[in-house]
Write an enzyme that holds these catalytic residues in place. Structure first.
Site, PDB file in Angstrom:
ATOM      1  N   HIS A   1      31.247 -13.318  21.593  1.00 58.01           N
ATOM      2  CA  HIS A   1      30.539 -13.432  20.309  1.00 58.01           C
ATOM      3  C   HIS A   1      29.736 -14.731  20.296  1.00 58.01           C
ATOM      4  CE1 HIS A   1      29.667 -13.308  16.053  1.00 58.01           C
ATOM      5  NE2 HIS A   1      30.263 -14.468  15.877  1.00 58.01           N
TER       6      HIS A   1
ATOM      7  N   ARG B   1      27.358  -5.513  23.124  1.00 57.25           N
ATOM      8  CA  ARG B   1      27.428  -6.949  23.398  1.00 57.25           C
ATOM      9  C   ARG B   1      28.158  -7.171  24.717  1.00 57.25           C
ATOM     10  NH1 ARG B   1      31.192  -9.808  19.641  1.00 57.25           N
ATOM     11  NH2 ARG B   1      32.482 -10.037  21.496  1.00 57.25           N
TER      12      ARG B   1
ATOM     13  N   TYR C   1      39.932  -8.792  23.831  1.00 57.76           N
ATOM     14  CA  TYR C   1      39.894  -7.555  23.043  1.00 57.76           C
ATOM     15  C   TYR C   1      38.943  -6.483  23.588  1.00 57.76           C
ATOM     16  CZ  TYR C   1      35.895 -10.180  21.151  1.00 57.76           C
ATOM     17  OH  TYR C   1      34.752 -10.924  21.019  1.00 57.76           O
TER      18      TYR C   1
END
Length: 363
Positions: free
Chosen positions: A262, A258, A271
């Site tokens: 998100h 990814r 993160y």
């Protein structure tokens, strides 16, 4: 102690193009058709451009939360291209690529994410389900639809998709288990993009692969390079043909990364290791396919420029249609939920309409 092996299993991994766009084995026939490959490249480019525009709409307050597919385009476009018009898609929030391939329009997708329930009343794919946001619910829905198709004796397949994090949900296991018991014609796509929001895959499961979760349900599980659209499409074609002809379900784990947040409500920079992401950019699907096309004298900088200009116009036209659509009233959440509104719910519908009218009057 003497023991006997009563069962053994293995997971096959499929790849046709390496990250440099070079074949790793004999290619399937469709991959040698340069017009077909150019179309798949354009489809991925359209999805990427659409996602970027959707992000911009959200950031400017013109749309709600949106999940992009950056770096994952080969998955939805790949299996979406393997579907027929008669097949049924049970999408989740990151199934935009497959939705576009199955005839759902950009305007309809924008309407959904803009809060308009009519966006799920598809003009073409009438039996495809609305986008599923609750995690793993779509897996059970897909098995239910496949059971209905089986009872009707129809040669149709059902496709659904889930992130690797969603495979930890109970609904996931229940859905694939019943698909195995009843030998249902479902293709379960697992988008392993390495992140379940901010949870990395290495602490999501002790399994070596997500594909092996199929073993618990007694169904076939395979793994593909999710950045290789040839591999995704080829394995999906096999799984759909099998599903349509009574061969039962297949779980396909597509490994990718990814390259975006998100959703627009997330900030992956908190993160995600920038060095890991930098390496992942070198492996992304569009660069890989473009290298393959260029090596076959089937793509040029001029082609790229012309394609981007065409796609920009298409996306802008969809956005214009979306923005010019009158804003829906609250009654739509009732009208698009029930075939016939229950008596107990009618007062709620009227109350919602009056509340909205009062709010408009206050402005």
């Amino acid at each position: 102690m003497t023991t006997t092996t009563v069962a053994s299993f293995e997971i096959k991994y499929h790849q046709y193009l390496d990250p440099q766009g070079k074949p790793t084995q004999e290619l399937p026939a469709f991959a040698k058709d340069m017009d077909k490959m150019r179309k798949l490249y354009r489809d991925m480019a359209l999805l990427r451009a659409f996602d970027a525009k959707a992000y911009a709409l959200q950031r400017t307050g013109k749309m709600g939360t949106y999940p992009a597919s950056l770096g994952q385009e080969a998955i939805g476009i790949g299996y979406g291209d393997a579907m027929t018009a008669e097949d049924v898609l049970i999408p989740y929030y990151r199934s935009t690529g497959a939705m576009l391939k199955h005839g759902i329009t950009m305007e309809e997708i924008l309407l959904y994410w803009g809060g308009d329930e009519s966006g799920s009343n598809y003009s073409v794919a009438k039996e495809d389900f609305p986008i599923c946001v609750p995690i793993a619910n779509q897996i059970i829905h897909a098995s239910g639809v496949a059971k209905a198709i089986q009872m009707r004796g129809q040669k149709r397949a059902v496709a659904t998709e889930i992130g690797e994090g969603g495979t930890s949900e109970g609904d996931f296991y229940e859905g694939i288990n019943v698909a195995g018991i009843w030998n249902l014609g479902v293709v379960f796509m697992v988008n392993n993009n390495q992140w379940a929001i901010s949870v990395p895959t290495e602490i999501q499961t002790a399994c070596e692969t997500y594909a092996q979760k199929a073993i618990a349900a007694g169904i076939e599980g395979v793994q593909v390079d999710g950045n290789d659209i040839i591999a995704v499409k080829q394995v999906a074609e096999y799984a759909f043909e099998k599903a349509r002809n009574g061969g039962g379900p297949t779980l396909i784990e597509a490994i990718t990364y990814r390259l975006c947040d998100h959703t627009t409500a997330d900030d992956a920079s908190r993160y995600d290791d920038p060095k890991v992401k930098e390496e992942a950019w070198k492996n992304e699907p569009m660069v890989r396919l473009r290298k393959y096309l260029e090596a076959n004298k089937a793509w040029s900088d001029k082609d790229e420029e012309a394609m981007k200009a065409e796609i920009a116009k298409e996306v802008e036209a969809a956005v214009k249609a979306y923005e010019e659509t009158p804003k829906p009233g609250p009654e739509l959440m009732f009208d698009h939920l029930y075939a016939e509104l229950p008596e107990l719910t009618k007062p709620q519908r009227e109350a919602a309409i009056k509340l909205a009218e009062k709010a408009r009057g206050a402005k």
